[in-house]
Write a protein that holds these residues in place. Structure first.
Motif, mmCIF file in Angstrom:
data_model
loop_
_atom_site.group_PDB
_atom_site.id
_atom_site.type_symbol
_atom_site.label_atom_id
_atom_site.label_comp_id
_atom_site.label_asym_id
_atom_site.label_seq_id
_atom_site.Cartn_x
_atom_site.Cartn_y
_atom_site.Cartn_z
ATOM 1 N N UNK A 47 0.841 -1.198 0.000
ATOM 2 C CA UNK A 47 0.000 0.000 0.000
ATOM 3 C C UNK A 47 0.877 1.249 0.000
ATOM 4 N N UNK A 48 1.926 1.246 0.825
ATOM 5 C CA UNK A 48 2.806 2.422 0.924
ATOM 6 C C UNK A 48 3.468 2.743 -0.403
ATOM 7 N N UNK A 49 3.824 1.712 -1.171
ATOM 8 C CA UNK A 49 4.465 1.951 -2.465
ATOM 9 C C UNK A 49 3.508 2.590 -3.474
ATOM 10 N N UNK A 50 2.230 2.517 -3.179
ATOM 11 C CA UNK A 50 1.234 3.150 -4.052
ATOM 12 C C UNK A 50 0.961 4.600 -3.670
ATOM 13 N N UNK A 51 1.706 5.103 -2.692
ATOM 14 C CA UNK A 51 1.455 6.462 -2.191
ATOM 15 C C UNK A 51 1.647 7.520 -3.273
ATOM 16 N N UNK A 75 7.083 6.424 2.838
ATOM 17 C CA UNK A 75 6.348 7.675 3.120
ATOM 18 C C UNK A 75 7.279 8.869 2.972
ATOM 19 N N UNK A 76 8.476 8.762 3.542
ATOM 20 C CA UNK A 76 9.401 9.892 3.517
ATOM 21 C C UNK A 76 9.887 10.174 2.090
ATOM 22 N N UNK A 77 10.107 9.130 1.318
ATOM 23 C CA UNK A 77 10.557 9.317 -0.074
ATOM 24 C C UNK A 77 9.515 10.062 -0.892
ATOM 25 N N UNK A 78 8.249 9.735 -0.700
ATOM 26 C CA UNK A 78 7.188 10.443 -1.421
ATOM 27 C C UNK A 78 7.120 11.890 -0.954
ATOM 28 N N UNK A 79 7.317 12.098 0.373
ATOM 29 C CA UNK A 79 7.243 13.455 0.932
ATOM 30 C C UNK A 79 8.295 14.367 0.307
ATOM 31 N N UNK A 80 9.432 13.809 -0.058
ATOM 32 C CA UNK A 80 10.507 14.632 -0.622
ATOM 33 C C UNK A 80 10.133 15.230 -1.976
ATOM 34 N N UNK A 81 9.196 14.571 -2.656
ATOM 35 C CA UNK A 81 8.809 15.057 -3.993
ATOM 36 C C UNK A 81 7.386 15.610 -4.020
ATOM 37 N N UNK A 82 6.625 15.306 -2.941
ATOM 38 C CA UNK A 82 5.216 15.744 -2.938
ATOM 39 C C UNK A 82 4.801 16.086 -1.515
ATOM 40 N N UNK A 83 4.396 17.352 -1.332
ATOM 41 C CA UNK A 83 3.944 17.775 -0.005
ATOM 42 C C UNK A 83 2.474 18.192 -0.087
ATOM 43 N N UNK A 84 1.735 17.699 0.850
ATOM 44 C CA UNK A 84 0.331 18.075 1.017
ATOM 45 C C UNK A 84 0.026 18.061 2.522
ATOM 46 N N UNK A 85 -1.157 18.530 2.864
ATOM 47 C CA UNK A 85 -1.526 18.519 4.296
ATOM 48 C C UNK A 85 -1.472 17.105 4.877
ATOM 49 N N UNK A 86 -1.924 16.144 4.055
ATOM 50 C CA UNK A 86 -1.903 14.771 4.543
ATOM 51 C C UNK A 86 -0.481 14.257 4.699
ATOM 52 N N UNK A 105 14.184 15.929 4.574
ATOM 53 C CA UNK A 105 12.835 16.034 5.137
ATOM 54 C C UNK A 105 12.779 17.144 6.168
ATOM 55 N N UNK A 106 13.798 17.237 7.018
ATOM 56 C CA UNK A 106 13.839 18.269 8.058
ATOM 57 C C UNK A 106 13.901 19.663 7.444
ATOM 58 N N UNK A 107 14.671 19.802 6.332
ATOM 59 C CA UNK A 107 14.761 21.111 5.671
ATOM 60 C C UNK A 107 13.400 21.526 5.113
ATOM 61 N N UNK A 108 12.687 20.563 4.534
ATOM 62 C CA UNK A 108 11.345 20.868 4.004
ATOM 63 C C UNK A 108 10.435 21.312 5.149
ATOM 64 N N UNK A 109 10.504 20.621 6.264
ATOM 65 C CA UNK A 109 9.698 20.999 7.416
ATOM 66 C C UNK A 109 10.041 22.393 7.896
ATOM 67 N N UNK A 110 11.351 22.735 7.906
ATOM 68 C CA UNK A 110 11.783 24.063 8.370
ATOM 69 C C UNK A 110 11.287 25.149 7.429
ATOM 70 N N UNK A 111 11.346 24.844 6.149
ATOM 71 C CA UNK A 111 10.888 25.839 5.170
ATOM 72 C C UNK A 111 9.391 26.059 5.244
ATOM 73 N N UNK A 112 8.662 25.093 5.796
ATOM 74 C CA UNK A 112 7.203 25.202 5.889
ATOM 75 C C UNK A 112 6.752 25.297 7.358
ATOM 76 N N UNK A 113 7.502 25.998 8.153
ATOM 77 C CA UNK A 113 7.233 26.065 9.599
ATOM 78 C C UNK A 113 5.914 26.747 9.934
#
Length: 988
Positions: free
Chosen positions: A38-42, A71-82, A101-109
């Motif tokens: 299921x995760x690979x279909x994210x 999950x983290x790999x998808x997050x690096x290329x696609x960010x949404x509220x979910x 991932x941490x840098x993306x989080x910091x940029x979207x604080x």
């Protein structure tokens, strides 16, 4: 399922994902490999897969680490509220995040889940330098609480250089004493306290007067409570109570970061959802679970976080209660759902509610009852306030809920008075204890028709409940009770309920046993065989009753005879000697005539059992008498009168001995007209005037009633004093009422005749002196020897003023000890209206009259106590003293009764034990026969009532007497003393 997920048909894939989503929601078990697929279909089905993975993480379903990586790999290329939410949940699970991932989080604080994810990550790993630099730059901004929290955890991990320079930039209130703050034990406490000071909006200067370890806790509490300006002191105290309870449960220290995180989260929820203090208090209870998952629920932004928190708490406590047995998870979930939805079970009640649960069915039973009868939260709070939360079990909890519903039903019917409502409630509780079904009581209450005078109807209802309880009735009479309460006037309830109860307990009819059954029972009870065919004789009596006399024809059947017919028959029978033996064939006719006479006299028919009793007592041994045990209420007086007539018609003089002269007088007056039908005369032998000498008129009669004592006195007068009291009346036959009392209890009772002796009046001053000495001596019982010594000294002194004849010296010396004892008894033991009364005699003189206190309670008008006791009581009450008398002769009960030789007949309600019966046989040469009741006993002994005070004792007797009279029942009140009888009579 995995095959479908790898399918190129995305429609099928989407359908499979939705199926998986439903399986997760319904707690179906899913393999880790399937979740990885299921995760690979994210990256393809972003929204749907995100929802599935969020649900998986929320439910703590075990997954492979590869799922987190996907999950983290998808997050690096696609960010949404979910996706931000997923990363936040990974950080919360202490998953080490990639630097990208941490840098993306910091940029979207500015995104809430992003900054929270950074905060969780900061606790578990080192953050990149550029992320820290960005955060340090934010310290000068207005909202720095989350930023400082992140830096705090990084500083504690040594990841921030020159951090003191950054801390100086923080804006804190000027009222804070940094010196006190620097005295905290650890740097962690310092940073945590600083975090709190940056977090809160409201400050109370008094907090900073406390030790610095308490600043964080108290500042957070002040900030939380300040939002609720309308709170009462009781509500604030409740908050601190539950907070302290949580601290004790979790074993938090005076300063504890975990506790402070909870308070901070409560403040955030307060600011976001505007929750009230009552909900805050409930959350503090819900956090008291074995794991920290409840805190994670509190931190979540889920819309239903409050219900989830309640649900998790209930699940935690329920599993703890049912831990001894493994139950299906589906059953546990069902129970949790039901409890969660039950609004009456507030947070503070859930744990005590579950403490008595030992089986799932218990939960269902409790909840069904709460729902069915609409039991409120306030009622449940009151329930637990009245019982011990640690000891209440399933049964008692159900019982307590039943009482709540019953009490509510009572209040619905009646509004007071409160004391009466409590009493009604008590009786309903007692019926439950007797085994009444709760539903039956509710049914009964629902049928009650209240009237305008509701107070009176409540009293009547209480009276009727008391009857039901007193007779220990079961709930099978509810239908009849419902009819009474719904259709009858309230003032009739007690009477109708009593009738209902009696009929239910004893039956509506009380038929007599057949005479053959009774005869067989007599044979069995007495181990005897009769030679006389009693049933045949009874049949002949009935035949004679339907026919004319064979002795003296009256031209009509005996059953139609008048009094004149009976008198004619009696005159003829006696003159011709037709009644001197029962062996003759005319005995049935004699009894038939007596049967008719009884009906004419008292207007009721003689029962077969009474005729059988007469036949049995006449069938005695030729060399002895016979005693019958006949129960009270079986008309012994009628049987006595029948036997008396038979024996009198045989020419015998009949002496009837009763237990009191009052009964003797009553029976003479009642039965004299009956005896007169047979040309017989009757009288009692009481001394109505002062007897001097000569024949007492009563002894001229055929039948004499009296007490044993009066017969004894008259014998002594006749035989020893030669006063010719009895004339030439022989001792033909005696009939004794209450033979157990006469022949056993009072067997040694002695009648004494006393005469005046010359010079006795000279002893009155001596008796007066003894009385004064005893009366003036404290505790005379203990000082008896001292009183005797003083009295002897008074007599023997050379200058003694007390003079008496010399011939009495020996008498005085021998009598002094008993006189002193009697003086003490007169002072201490003998009481007016207990052992004696004071009453005027025939001459109008006040006299001491003894009461037979220990036996019959009869006033013995012509009895005088001996050995000075009577005189001491006269002195005690200021009455005229009579001289001492000397007993010259005496006679016992035994000596009286043996004069009648083999003609002793007696009746009693009880003949006593086998040993007592054997004793009677041995002493008086009589045999004993027990006659059973002709009807089943309609007797029920009510529960004994014990009272704590004399007033309560009196009021209880009076009220119970009135209650029974109101039910149209005769009441006999038996008292220990005459004084008690007078007190009760006065109140009635």
């Amino acid at each position: 399922m995995a095959t479908i997920l790898w399918s190129s048909n995305q429609v099928n894939v989407s359908l499979a994902l939705k199926i998986l989503q439903g399986m997760i929601v319904f707690d179906q078990q899913i393999s880790s490999d399937l979740l990885l697929a299921v995760a690979w279909l994210l990256s393809i089905h972003k929204d749907l897969v995100s929802d599935i993975l969020i649900e998986v993480l929320k439910r703590d379903i075990k997954v492979n680490y590869d799922v987190y990586e996907a999950i983290e790999n998808v997050f690096l290329v696609y960010q949404s509220n979910q996706m931000f939410k997923l990363i936040y949940m990974l950080a919360q699970k202490k998953i080490i995040l990639q630097w990208e991932t941490l840098k993306i989080l910091s940029d979207n604080s500015m995104i809430s889940d992003s900054i929270v994810a950074l905060e969780y990550a900061a606790r578990n790993q080192l953050l990149p330098t550029e992320v820290l630099s960005c955060l340090i730059n934010q310290l000068s901004q207005e909202s720095i609480e989350r930023t400082f929290s992140i830096l705090r955890y990084q500083i504690l991990q040594g990841n921030v250089e020159h951090f003191m320079d950054y801390l100086k930039k923080l804006r804190v209130p000027t009222m804070i004493n940094y010196e006190n703050l620097s005295q905290l034990e650890t740097f962690d406490q310092y940073m945590g306290t600083m975090h709190t000071l940056l977090f809160i909006k409201y400050f109370d200067s008094t907090v900073f007067e406390m030790p610095a370890e308490q600043w964080s806790r108290e500042c957070l509490c002040v900030d939380l409570l300040t939002e609720y300006s309308n709170n009462t002191p009781e509500q604030v105290a409740t908050f601190y109570h539950y907070l302290t309870q949580l601290e004790q449960y979790k074993q938090y220290d005076l300063y504890d970061d975990d506790r402070d995180l909870i308070l901070q989260e409560l403040i955030r929820k307060q600011r976001t959802y505007l929750i009230n203090l009552s909900e805050i208090n409930q959350i503090l209870i819900y956090l008291q679970t074995l794991t920290d998952h409840s805190f994670k629920i509190l931190q979540s932004d889920d819309v239903n976080w409050f219900d989830s928190l309640r649900r998790f708490f209930i699940n935690d406590k329920l599993e703890e209660c049912l831990c001894n047995v493994m139950y299906p998870q589906s059953l546990i979930n069902h129970l949790v759902d039901r409890i969660t939805k039950q609004e009456a079970l507030s947070a503070d009640l859930i744990e005590p509610f579950l403490k008595n649960i030992r089986h799932p069915q218990h939960v269902i039973t409790h909840l069904d009852m709460i729902t069915k009868y609409h039991i409120t939260n306030i009622e449940l709070i009151q329930l637990f306030a009245n019982v011990s939360k640690d000891t209440i079990d399933f049964t008692s909890f159900v019982h307590q809920m039943e009482l709540i519903v019953l009490n509510r039903a009572l209040i619905r019917l009646w509004h007071g008075p409160q004391e009466q409502l409590i009493l009604a409630h008590v009786y309903l509780c007692r019926l439950l204890e007797l085994g009444w079904m709760f539903e039956k009581l509710i049914e009964l209450l629902n049928h009650i028709r209240t009237e305008i005078d509701s107070c009176d109807s409540l009293l009547r209802f209480i009276d009727s409940l008391k009857i039901i309880y007193d007779y220990r009735m079961k709930d099978n009479i509810v239908h009849r009770l419902n009819n009474i309460y719904s259709s009858e006037d309230a003032h009739l309830w007690p009477l109708l309920v009593h009738i209902c109860v009696v009929e239910n307990y004893f039956g509506s009819t009380n038929s007599e046993q057949t005479i053959s059954t009774i005869l067989e029972e007599i044979k069995y009870l007495n181990k005897i065989q009769f030679s006389i065919p009693f049933i045949e004789i009874l049949q002949r009596i009935n035949q004679a009753f339907e026919s004319d006399s064979s002795i003296c024809k009256q031209q009509d059947s005996i059953k139609n005879w008048s009094i004149s017919n009976i008198k004619t028959w009696a005159s003829y029978s006696v003159s011709h000697g037709q009644t001197d033996s029962m062996e003759r064939e005319y005995l049935p006719e004699i009894l038939a005539v007596i049967r008719r006479a009884i009906y004419l006299h008292v207007n009721f028919e003689v029962r077969q059992i009474q005729l059988l009793a007469i036949l049995i007592i006449l069938n005695r041994n030729s060399d002895g008498g016979r005693l019958l045990q006949i129960l009270t209420g079986e008309s012994k007086s009628t049987i006595v009168s029948i036997l008396t007539v038979i024996k009198s018609l045989q020419g015998k003089h009949v002496d009837i001995i009763t237990s009191s002269m009052t009964l003797a007088k009553r029976d003479v007056n009642e039965w004299k007209p009956f005896y007169q039908m047979f040309k017989l005369t009757a009288a009692h032998n009481n001394d109505e005037t002062n007897y001097v000498e000569g024949l007492k008129s009563c002894y001229k009669e055929n039948i004499v009633y009296g007490t044993a004592g009066q017969f004894q006195f008259d014998i002594l007068r006749d035989e020893f004093s030669l006063l010719k009291t009895r004339g030439d009346r022989p001792y033909d036959l005696v009939i004794i009422d209450e033979v157990d009392s006469m022949l056993i209890d009072e067997n040694n009772t002695i009648a004494r005749l006393a005469d005046n002796s010359p010079g006795m009046e000279w002893l009155n001053p001596l008796l007066y002196g003894i009385w004064q000495t005893a009366n003036n001596t404290p505790d005379p019982l203990s000082n008896r020897d001292l009183i005797l010594k003083i009295t002897r000294k008074l007599i023997n002194s050379s200058d003694a003023q007390l003079k008496y004849p010399v011939h009495l010296n020996r008498f005085v010396s021998d009598s002094l000890p008993i006189w002193v004892d009697h003086a003490i008894q007169a002072k201490v033991e003998y009481r007016l209206d207990y052992q004696y009364i004071i009453k005027k005699d025939e001459m109008g003189t006040l006299r001491i009259m003894p009461i037979d206190y220990s036996n019959t309670g009869i006033i013995q008008c012509h009895t005088t106590w001996s050995d000075g006791l009577h005189q001491f009581l006269q002195i005690k009450h200021g009455l005229k003293m009579t001289p001492l008398t000397v007993t010259t002769n005496y006679l016992s009960n035994y000596d009286l009764f043996i004069r009648y030789k083999s003609e002793i007949y007696g009746f009693s309600g009880t003949l006593g034990s086998i040993d007592a019966q054997n004793l009677l046989t041995k002493i008086y040469q009589v045999d004993t026969i027990i006659i059973p009741s002709c009807k089943p006993k309609r007797h029920y002994q009510l529960e004994t009532i014990l009272t704590s005070t004399d007033d309560a004792w009196l009021n209880t007797i009076v009220q119970n007497t009135i209650d029974h009279v109101n039910k149209h029942r005769a009441v006999l009140v038996i008292c220990e003393t005459r004084l008690d009888a007078k007190a009760i009579f006065k109140e009635l």
